[in-house]
Motif scaffolding. Structure first.
Motif, PDB file in Angstrom:
ATOM      1  N   SER A 103      33.771  28.496  53.074  1.00  0.00           N
ATOM      2  CA  SER A 103      34.779  28.673  54.094  1.00  0.00           C
ATOM      3  C   SER A 103      36.013  28.331  53.458  1.00  0.00           C
ATOM      4  O   SER A 103      36.344  27.727  52.847  1.00  0.00           O
ATOM      5  CB  SER A 103      34.378  27.734  55.441  1.00  0.00           C
ATOM      6  OG  SER A 103      34.415  26.563  54.999  1.00  0.00           O
ATOM      7  N   GLY A 104      37.064  29.044  54.623  1.00  0.00           N
ATOM      8  CA  GLY A 104      38.566  28.721  54.004  1.00  0.00           C
ATOM      9  C   GLY A 104      39.366  29.740  54.272  1.00  0.00           C
ATOM     10  O   GLY A 104      39.217  30.852  55.114  1.00  0.00           O
ATOM     11  N   ASP A 105      40.504  29.777  53.851  1.00  0.00           N
ATOM     12  CA  ASP A 105      41.622  30.855  54.092  1.00  0.00           C
ATOM     13  C   ASP A 105      42.215  31.277  52.703  1.00  0.00           C
ATOM     14  O   ASP A 105      42.258  30.630  51.643  1.00  0.00           O
ATOM     15  CB  ASP A 105      42.685  30.231  54.982  1.00  0.00           C
ATOM     16  CG  ASP A 105      42.206  29.837  56.271  1.00  0.00           C
ATOM     17  OD1 ASP A 105      42.133  30.861  57.062  1.00  0.00           O
ATOM     18  OD2 ASP A 105      41.779  28.773  56.616  1.00  0.00           O
ATOM     19  N   HIS A 136      40.558  35.249  56.419  1.00  0.00           N
ATOM     20  CA  HIS A 136      39.897  34.095  56.520  1.00  0.00           C
ATOM     21  C   HIS A 136      38.761  34.255  55.747  1.00  0.00           C
ATOM     22  O   HIS A 136      37.935  35.381  55.825  1.00  0.00           O
ATOM     23  CB  HIS A 136      39.506  34.116  58.282  1.00  0.00           C
ATOM     24  CG  HIS A 136      38.344  33.046  58.416  1.00  0.00           C
ATOM     25  ND1 HIS A 136      38.516  31.377  58.230  1.00  0.00           N
ATOM     26  CD2 HIS A 136      37.311  33.003  59.054  1.00  0.00           C
ATOM     27  CE1 HIS A 136      37.747  30.785  58.455  1.00  0.00           C
ATOM     28  NE2 HIS A 136      36.744  31.585  59.071  1.00  0.00           N
ATOM     29  N   HIS A 181      47.236  37.129  55.474  1.00  0.00           N
ATOM     30  CA  HIS A 181      46.094  36.002  55.701  1.00  0.00           C
ATOM     31  C   HIS A 181      44.780  36.549  56.127  1.00  0.00           C
ATOM     32  O   HIS A 181      44.716  37.543  56.877  1.00  0.00           O
ATOM     33  CB  HIS A 181      46.754  35.054  57.028  1.00  0.00           C
ATOM     34  CG  HIS A 181      45.517  34.026  57.171  1.00  0.00           C
ATOM     35  ND1 HIS A 181      44.785  34.098  58.193  1.00  0.00           N
ATOM     36  CD2 HIS A 181      45.397  33.040  56.513  1.00  0.00           C
ATOM     37  CE1 HIS A 181      44.065  33.143  58.295  1.00  0.00           C
ATOM     38  NE2 HIS A 181      44.378  32.342  57.194  1.00  0.00           N
ATOM     39  N   THR A 186      30.732  34.657  52.565  1.00  0.00           N
ATOM     40  CA  THR A 186      31.487  34.247  51.525  1.00  0.00           C
ATOM     41  C   THR A 186      30.519  33.243  50.891  1.00  0.00           C
ATOM     42  O   THR A 186      30.259  32.389  51.309  1.00  0.00           O
ATOM     43  CB  THR A 186      32.990  33.685  51.661  1.00  0.00           C
ATOM     44  OG1 THR A 186      33.683  34.596  52.650  1.00  0.00           O
ATOM     45  CG2 THR A 186      33.688  33.421  50.523  1.00  0.00           C
ATOM     46  N   HIS A 224      35.025  33.681  55.840  1.00  0.00           N
ATOM     47  CA  HIS A 224      33.760  33.342  56.553  1.00  0.00           C
ATOM     48  C   HIS A 224      32.734  32.780  55.940  1.00  0.00           C
ATOM     49  O   HIS A 224      32.180  33.575  55.058  1.00  0.00           O
ATOM     50  CB  HIS A 224      33.681  34.528  57.522  1.00  0.00           C
ATOM     51  CG  HIS A 224      32.758  34.161  58.863  1.00  0.00           C
ATOM     52  ND1 HIS A 224      31.318  33.774  58.849  1.00  0.00           N
ATOM     53  CD2 HIS A 224      33.124  33.915  60.024  1.00  0.00           C
ATOM     54  CE1 HIS A 224      31.093  33.403  60.008  1.00  0.00           C
ATOM     55  NE2 HIS A 224      32.109  33.621  60.866  1.00  0.00           N
TER      56      HIS A 224
END
Length: 356
Positions: free
Chosen positions: A198-200, A209, A207, A215, A211
């Motif tokens: 998870s992350g960005d 995400h 931007h 991911t 998910h």
């Protein structure tokens, strides 16, 4: 799916605190990280006695990860080869065909990669660049931070990602740790784990995400008394099957002995680990990479995209590193005898020659 009889098995040994005991390297496969990996504990790894500093200079080490979802492929590593340090980042956007690549080569040693993964970090920073890996197995996570500033030739790239090692069909992503022998007293260690991420991600000012349901990530940690002329090939891929199960694989071919008994090859399906036999990785007539074993558990064709290659030649060392993103077709057999079909599964293959 069809089921087949599995003929290959590999012993999983009881957990050990270190891969070196009584001055001798162990050989084997484990499913738990070592508390500490210090290959300098090996007594006289070379026939001629050497001071500790020279023995340390012969140990090569790096940490690497791959993260991908249905759009982005991100691969990066921090490498300490003692003669020089190497930070490398590669990102590919499959929707726009945009590629971002960054490499920093620094003469001399400096980074001391962690001897354990339970709560340790390593980072590289310079003007316009920051890269940090925090391995925190005590909290069942691995966290990375990446920030590359924009230049005239390269757009900016920022990423924050967390590997969640508590996920998986059995409630936990099972890792693989191995220690493989090059000789009686020289060995290489590898730790690999695949799980949800998870992350960005910020690329091109936009931007995105990451998910965790879409991911996946593969993290690897290596240390070894590698041969002066090192030759290795790696392949890895991540995806979801027709049952929406998360899977990933990591395959390698190197100069370690007794590869049938122990090697660095693994397949994960929803966190469940299948230990694989040794593989042969060759180039086909159409530049495809052919990856096969002798037991019928691995049969893949890798079709590369645009490759990148870094060649360095210096007075005392040289390196030739070729890598390419692309896709896999073929199949695996799991430890339960289930055939897992690969259809255009995205991943990468990499070939390295190192004289250092």
């Amino acid at each position: 799916m069809l089921e087949f009889k599995i003929v290959y098995t590999r012993e999983i040994q009881a957990p050990r605190p270190t891969p070196v005991e009584n001055g001798m390297p162990l050989q084997g496969t484990w499913t738990r990280a070592f508390e500490e990996v210090d290959l300098l504990d090996i007594h006289r790894p070379y026939p001629v006695p050497m001071p500790r500093g020279i023995r340390d200079f012969r140990i090569k080490e790096w940490e690497t990860f791959i993260i991908q979802d249905d759009r982005f492929f991100l691969q990066a590593r921090l490498c300490n080869l003692k003669f020089f340090r190497d930070a490398h980042v590669f990102m590919y956007d499959r929707e726009t065909n945009e590629r971002i690549e960054f490499r920093k080569l620094i003469p001399g040693g400096g980074w001391r990669l962690p001897r354990g993964l339970h709560n340790a970090s390593v980072d590289s920073r310079s003007y316009g660049f920051f890269f940090r890996i925090h391995s925190w197995l005590d909290t069942e996570s691995i966290v990375l931070e990446l920030n590359i500033k924009r230049t005239r030739r390269r757009p900016a790239l920022t990423a924050h990602a967390k590997f969640d090692l508590s996920l998986g069909a059995a409630g936990k992503a099972l890792p693989m740790a191995v220690n493989l022998l090059f000789s009686e007293r020289r060995s290489m260690y590898a730790y690999k784990v695949m799980t949800a991420v998870s992350g960005d991600l910020i690329s091109g000012g936009k931007h995105f995400h990451l998910h965790p349901a879409k991911t996946s990530g593969l993290f690897s940690d290596f240390k070894g008394f590698y041969p002066y002329r090192m030759r290795s090939t790696w392949c890895a891929g991540l995806g979801f099957d027709e049952k929406n199960r998360r899977f990933g694989f990591a395959l390698g071919e190197n100069q370690a002995k007794e590869a049938f008994k122990n090697n660095e090859n693994a397949l994960w399906i929803d966190g469940k680990l299948t230990l694989l036999p040794p593989v042969k990785i060759t180039r086909g007539p159409e530049e495809d990479w052919i990856i096969q074993d002798m037991e019928g558990m691995v049969d893949l064709v890798f079709t590369p995209g645009e490759p990148s290659r870094n060649i360095e030649n210096f007075l005392f060392f040289s390196s030739d590193n070729e890598r390419a993103p692309g896709y896999f077709n073929g199949h695996f057999l799991s430890s339960e005898g289930e055939e897992l079909t690969m259809r255009n599964v995205w991943g990468t293959c990499e070939k390295l020659y190192l004289r250092v």
